[in-house]
Design a protein around this motif. Sequence first.
Motif, PDB file in Angstrom:
ATOM      1  N   ALA A  11       8.177 -40.913   1.701  1.00 24.94           N
ATOM      2  CA  ALA A  11       8.861 -40.884   0.406  1.00 24.94           C
ATOM      3  C   ALA A  11       9.741 -39.645   0.276  1.00 24.94           C
ATOM      4  N   VAL A  12       9.238 -38.509   0.724  1.00 27.19           N
ATOM      5  CA  VAL A  12      10.023 -37.275   0.662  1.00 27.19           C
ATOM      6  C   VAL A  12      11.258 -37.391   1.546  1.00 27.19           C
ATOM      7  N   TRP A  13      11.094 -37.942   2.748  1.00 26.00           N
ATOM      8  CA  TRP A  13      12.234 -38.060   3.656  1.00 26.00           C
ATOM      9  C   TRP A  13      13.249 -39.093   3.203  1.00 26.00           C
ATOM     10  N   SER A  14      12.855 -40.029   2.349  1.00 29.75           N
ATOM     11  CA  SER A  14      13.853 -40.952   1.802  1.00 29.75           C
ATOM     12  C   SER A  14      14.877 -40.182   0.982  1.00 29.75           C
ATOM     13  N   TYR A  15      14.388 -39.257   0.152  1.00 29.70           N
ATOM     14  CA  TYR A  15      15.290 -38.476  -0.683  1.00 29.70           C
ATOM     15  C   TYR A  15      15.970 -37.353   0.111  1.00 29.70           C
ATOM     16  N   LEU A  16      15.200 -36.628   0.911  1.00 29.55           N
ATOM     17  CA  LEU A  16      15.788 -35.534   1.688  1.00 29.55           C
ATOM     18  C   LEU A  16      16.786 -36.040   2.727  1.00 29.55           C
ATOM     19  N   GLY A  17      16.455 -37.162   3.357  1.00 34.07           N
ATOM     20  CA  GLY A  17      17.381 -37.732   4.339  1.00 34.07           C
ATOM     21  C   GLY A  17      18.703 -38.116   3.698  1.00 34.07           C
ATOM     22  N   ALA A  18      18.624 -38.713   2.514  1.00 36.98           N
ATOM     23  CA  ALA A  18      19.856 -39.065   1.802  1.00 36.98           C
ATOM     24  C   ALA A  18      20.634 -37.809   1.429  1.00 36.98           C
ATOM     25  N   ALA A  19      19.928 -36.758   1.004  1.00 36.85           N
ATOM     26  CA  ALA A  19      20.606 -35.519   0.623  1.00 36.85           C
ATOM     27  C   ALA A  19      21.232 -34.834   1.837  1.00 36.85           C
ATOM     28  N   LEU A  20      20.497 -34.761   2.936  1.00 39.07           N
ATOM     29  CA  LEU A  20      21.003 -34.066   4.117  1.00 39.07           C
ATOM     30  C   LEU A  20      22.131 -34.825   4.801  1.00 39.07           C
ATOM     31  N   VAL A  21      21.955 -36.122   4.960  1.00 41.12           N
ATOM     32  CA  VAL A  21      22.983 -36.918   5.643  1.00 41.12           C
ATOM     33  C   VAL A  21      24.137 -37.244   4.708  1.00 41.12           C
ATOM     34  N   GLY A  22      23.798 -37.584   3.479  1.00 43.00           N
ATOM     35  CA  GLY A  22      24.812 -38.073   2.552  1.00 43.00           C
ATOM     36  C   GLY A  22      25.801 -37.049   2.068  1.00 43.00           C
ATOM     37  N   ALA A 102      19.391 -34.471  -8.263  1.00 39.26           N
ATOM     38  CA  ALA A 102      18.413 -35.546  -8.482  1.00 39.26           C
ATOM     39  C   ALA A 102      17.680 -35.894  -7.193  1.00 39.26           C
ATOM     40  N   LEU A 103      18.365 -35.920  -6.061  1.00 38.10           N
ATOM     41  CA  LEU A 103      17.703 -36.194  -4.779  1.00 38.10           C
ATOM     42  C   LEU A 103      16.702 -35.106  -4.423  1.00 38.10           C
ATOM     43  N   LEU A 104      17.058 -33.865  -4.678  1.00 40.72           N
ATOM     44  CA  LEU A 104      16.140 -32.762  -4.386  1.00 40.72           C
ATOM     45  C   LEU A 104      14.929 -32.782  -5.328  1.00 40.72           C
ATOM     46  N   VAL A 105      15.150 -33.115  -6.588  1.00 43.22           N
ATOM     47  CA  VAL A 105      14.029 -33.251  -7.530  1.00 43.22           C
ATOM     48  C   VAL A 105      13.131 -34.409  -7.109  1.00 43.22           C
ATOM     49  N   GLY A 106      13.740 -35.508  -6.657  1.00 39.34           N
ATOM     50  CA  GLY A 106      12.955 -36.645  -6.172  1.00 39.34           C
ATOM     51  C   GLY A 106      12.107 -36.280  -4.976  1.00 39.34           C
ATOM     52  N   ALA A 107      12.662 -35.515  -4.059  1.00 37.79           N
ATOM     53  CA  ALA A 107      11.893 -35.083  -2.890  1.00 37.79           C
ATOM     54  C   ALA A 107      10.749 -34.174  -3.309  1.00 37.79           C
ATOM     55  N   LEU A 108      11.009 -33.280  -4.227  1.00 39.32           N
ATOM     56  CA  LEU A 108       9.963 -32.363  -4.703  1.00 39.32           C
ATOM     57  C   LEU A 108       8.840 -33.111  -5.423  1.00 39.32           C
ATOM     58  N   ARG A 109       9.208 -34.016  -6.318  1.00 41.33           N
ATOM     59  CA  ARG A 109       8.186 -34.743  -7.074  1.00 41.33           C
ATOM     60  C   ARG A 109       7.355 -35.661  -6.186  1.00 41.33           C
ATOM     61  N   THR A 110       7.996 -36.357  -5.248  1.00 45.58           N
ATOM     62  CA  THR A 110       7.216 -37.224  -4.359  1.00 45.58           C
ATOM     63  C   THR A 110       6.371 -36.400  -3.406  1.00 45.58           C
ATOM     64  N   GLY A 111       6.844 -35.221  -3.049  1.00 46.41           N
ATOM     65  CA  GLY A 111       6.041 -34.327  -2.225  1.00 46.41           C
ATOM     66  C   GLY A 111       4.769 -33.887  -2.935  1.00 46.41           C
ATOM     67  N   LEU A 112       4.836 -33.822  -4.252  1.00 47.47           N
ATOM     68  CA  LEU A 112       3.668 -33.469  -5.058  1.00 47.47           C
ATOM     69  C   LEU A 112       2.828 -34.689  -5.428  1.00 47.47           C
ATOM     70  N   GLY A 113       3.263 -35.882  -4.988  1.00 42.73           N
ATOM     71  CA  GLY A 113       2.513 -37.104  -5.264  1.00 42.73           C
ATOM     72  C   GLY A 113       2.820 -37.730  -6.610  1.00 42.73           C
ATOM     73  N   GLN A 114       3.897 -37.307  -7.256  1.00 41.55           N
ATOM     74  CA  GLN A 114       4.274 -37.854  -8.554  1.00 41.55           C
ATOM     75  C   GLN A 114       5.344 -38.917  -8.386  1.00 41.55           C
TER      76      GLN A 114
END
Length: 128
Positions: A11-22, A102-114
């Motif tokens: 889940a974290v890599w879905s958001y981080l991957g989009a942020a890094l590649v996109g 928003a992508l970075l917040v998504g990665a952070l929140r999913t990393g925390l299990g939220q």
Amino acid sequence: MVERTASRTGAVWSYLGAALVGFTFVGIFVIWLVPLVIRARTRNPWTRAHATHAANFGFTVLIALFGGGLVSAVFGLSASYPETQPLPILLWSCYTLVGLVALLVGALRTGLGQDFRFVETISLRLLG
């Protein structure tokens, strides 16, 4: 909660991957690719849901990119209002900055299990 804990990485890599590649110069056209690959390969419903959210955002960015380019071309061809020419680029730049945050917040929140969902005004729900 065990299901979420085991699937945090995907889940974290879905958001981080989009942020890094996109958010590279060429990668903005394939911002949807990393989350879509994660979505296709996972069997975990929580990871799949977050990969779907990130892919939907990527497709929305692609639509905004082409729509903004079209609007810029239309305003660029109009010489009667030269003060409006930079407006589409400025709007798209603000959208991109908000999307990156928003992508970075998504990665952070999913990393925390939220749970995390994009605001409906910046992400269309194209994939189910």
